[in-house]
Design an enzyme around this catalytic site. Structure first.
Site, PDB file in Angstrom:
ATOM      1  N   ARG A   1       0.823  -1.487  -0.176  1.00 57.00           N
ATOM      2  CA  ARG A   1       0.001  -0.241   0.382  1.00 57.00           C
ATOM      3  C   ARG A   1       0.773   1.280   0.209  1.00 57.00           C
ATOM      4  O   ARG A   1       2.077   0.936   1.057  1.00 57.00           O
ATOM      5  CB  ARG A   1      -0.805   0.235   0.973  1.00 57.00           C
ATOM      6  CG  ARG A   1      -1.777  -0.708   0.762  1.00 57.00           C
ATOM      7  CD  ARG A   1      -3.396  -0.849   0.041  1.00 57.00           C
ATOM      8  NE  ARG A   1      -4.072  -1.765  -0.067  1.00 57.00           N
ATOM      9  CZ  ARG A   1      -4.286  -2.596  -1.154  1.00 57.00           C
ATOM     10  NH1 ARG A   1      -3.427  -2.809  -1.628  1.00 57.00           N
ATOM     11  NH2 ARG A   1      -5.243  -3.401  -0.907  1.00 57.00           N
TER      12      ARG A   1
ATOM     13  N   ASP B   1       3.369   0.181  -7.539  1.00 56.90           N
ATOM     14  CA  ASP B   1       2.288  -0.657  -8.037  1.00 56.90           C
ATOM     15  C   ASP B   1       1.509   0.652  -7.216  1.00 56.90           C
ATOM     16  O   ASP B   1       0.340   0.539  -7.738  1.00 56.90           O
ATOM     17  CB  ASP B   1       1.911  -1.455  -8.077  1.00 56.90           C
ATOM     18  CG  ASP B   1       0.611  -2.097  -8.730  1.00 56.90           C
ATOM     19  OD1 ASP B   1       0.549  -1.468  -9.705  1.00 56.90           O
ATOM     20  OD2 ASP B   1      -0.169  -3.120  -8.483  1.00 56.90           O
TER      21      ASP B   1
ATOM     22  N   GLU C   1      -3.249   7.897  -3.848  1.00 53.32           N
ATOM     23  CA  GLU C   1      -2.853   7.191  -5.235  1.00 53.32           C
ATOM     24  C   GLU C   1      -4.564   7.883  -5.456  1.00 53.32           C
ATOM     25  O   GLU C   1      -5.155   7.766  -4.803  1.00 53.32           O
ATOM     26  CB  GLU C   1      -3.177   6.043  -4.804  1.00 53.32           C
ATOM     27  CG  GLU C   1      -2.630   5.164  -5.383  1.00 53.32           C
ATOM     28  CD  GLU C   1      -3.181   3.377  -5.188  1.00 53.32           C
ATOM     29  OE1 GLU C   1      -2.217   3.077  -5.211  1.00 53.32           O
ATOM     30  OE2 GLU C   1      -4.020   2.359  -5.423  1.00 53.32           O
TER      31      GLU C   1
ATOM     32  N   HIS D   1      -2.133   0.975  -9.784  1.00 49.61           N
ATOM     33  CA  HIS D   1      -2.532  -0.549  -8.737  1.00 49.61           C
ATOM     34  C   HIS D   1      -3.260  -1.640  -9.448  1.00 49.61           C
ATOM     35  O   HIS D   1      -4.156  -2.066  -9.548  1.00 49.61           O
ATOM     36  CB  HIS D   1      -3.494   0.362  -7.713  1.00 49.61           C
ATOM     37  CG  HIS D   1      -3.647  -0.869  -7.010  1.00 49.61           C
ATOM     38  ND1 HIS D   1      -4.191  -0.267  -5.184  1.00 49.61           N
ATOM     39  CD2 HIS D   1      -3.821  -2.066  -6.393  1.00 49.61           C
ATOM     40  CE1 HIS D   1      -4.165  -0.891  -4.366  1.00 49.61           C
ATOM     41  NE2 HIS D   1      -4.181  -1.918  -4.872  1.00 49.61           N
TER      42      HIS D   1
ATOM     43  N   GLY E   1      -1.753  -5.052  -9.603  1.00 51.40           N
ATOM     44  CA  GLY E   1      -1.938  -5.969  -8.612  1.00 51.40           C
ATOM     45  C   GLY E   1      -2.344  -7.965  -9.270  1.00 51.40           C
ATOM     46  O   GLY E   1      -2.007  -8.529  -9.175  1.00 51.40           O
ATOM     47  N   SER E   2      -3.833  -7.227  -8.737  1.00 51.68           N
ATOM     48  CA  SER E   2      -4.841  -7.894  -8.997  1.00 51.68           C
ATOM     49  C   SER E   2      -5.372  -8.171 -10.604  1.00 51.68           C
ATOM     50  O   SER E   2      -6.201  -9.264 -10.599  1.00 51.68           O
ATOM     51  CB  SER E   2      -5.742  -8.615  -7.883  1.00 51.68           C
ATOM     52  OG  SER E   2      -6.560  -7.302  -7.662  1.00 51.68           O
TER      53      SER E   2
END
Ligand code: 8YV
Length: 313
Positions: free
Chosen positions: A232, A256, A261, A280, A282-283
């Protein structure tokens, strides 16, 4: 006609979620959370990282569940939810490999200057090959230090092992379970910072990890080190990171996540060549996001029925 459960959701939801929720709930806009007390609200579904505070929860006496699309729940006051007996669902495990892939993407990109290389290869300046330009840093056989060796961290370690890297890690307690018998070295944070060529942050955001990597920590890192943050944004002090990159205190960063943000568009970090940033992601694969949608909706529906969630924190 039976009344559908009333659920506050982010205003923007993925198509997957919209399809899975269709006909099962009545969707209420996010502003409902800031509105007056309402005893008709049954659930909250968080898609992004909008805050859900104790104050919000106290206004909805019949709230049965908060379901989060994602594993990290730092944007939800989990302690307050527990006190009110409201289960908080999340989507662990399924995104471990995908997020580890993203960490490696950034590690490789930052170490081998992918962003600069791509820009240069497309530019009018690229008219001849010069073996002296854009030298990056070696990756294989280097030392990586992983901060936070949970499910995602372990998957990162497996990938680093395949690159013949020496793997250091730091977390509150040494790893109890090492199913792949990886060679992992448990070290203090200081030792990790001093010895690592790549430092990867993948710990949850808590009071203890907020600002974990700041000015002092950068001063302990090698000047040739690369920092990767897939945890984070607030785990790393943005001002200290910017300074460390500008002054050559570290070699590069791959991020990321950032704090804030997104970063303001004129933030100095965005104009540095030695930082690679993804928004962001990541997934963010088609397959993983589908599974996250399925689990977060299943958690929501189970909670609305007063049943145990598939995954909760
Ligand atoms: C999610 C994440 O995509 O799962 C997490 O904690 O950071 C991301 O992978 C994001 O949280 C979506 O809400």
């Amino acid at each position: 006609m039976t009344q559908l459960p009333r659920v506050i959701t982010d205003d923007v939801l993925s198509d997957n979620l919209i399809e899975l929720l269709d006909g099962k709930i009545e969707r209420l806009p996010w502003t409902t959370l800031e509105g007056p007390d309402d005893d008709s609200i049954d659930g909250v579904l968080t898609f992004g990282h909008m805050l859900v505070t104790a104050e919000h929860m106290s206004r909805f006496p019949n709230l049965k569940v908060i379901s989060n699309y994602g594993v990290g729940v730092d944007h939800i006051d989990v302690e307050a939810a527990h006190k009110l007996n409201i289960p908080v669902g999340n989507t662990p495990h399924i995104l471990n490999g995908t997020t580890a892939d993203q960490a490696m993407t950034l590690l490789l990109a930052a170490g081998r200057r992918l962003r600069e290389g791509d820009i240069y290869a497309r530019s009018p300046e690229f008219t001849y090959f010069d073996p002296a330009y854009m030298l990056g840093t070696e990756i294989h056989h280097q030392t990586v230090g992983i901060i936070g060796l949970g499910g995602i961290g372990y998957q990162i370690a497996r990938r680093c092992a395949a690159f013949d890297m020496k793997i250091l890690y730091h977390k509150r307690t040494p790893l109890a379970d090492n199913p792949d018998n990886l060679t992992l070295h448990y070290v203090s944070l200081d030792n990790l910072l001093e010895q690592s060529d790549f430092v990867i942050c993948i710990c949850p955001l808590t009071k203890e990890t907020t600002g974990l990597i700041g000015k002092e920590e950068f001063s302990k890192m090698k000047n040739s080190a690369v920092l990767i943050n897939v945890a984070r944004g607030p785990v790393v002090d943005t001002a200290a990171l910017t300074e460390a990159l500008e002054n050559g205190e570290i070699y590069a960063a791959g991020l990321d996540v950032t704090d804030p943000e997104p970063l303001p568009r004129d933030h100095p970090l965005l104009s540095l060549n030695n930082v690679t940033i993804t928004p962001h992601l990541g997934s963010a694969t088609i397959q993983t996001r589908r599974k996250m949608a399925e689990i977060s909706v299943e958690n929501l529906l189970l909670g609305l029925r007063g049943e145990q969630l598939l995954h909760s924190v």
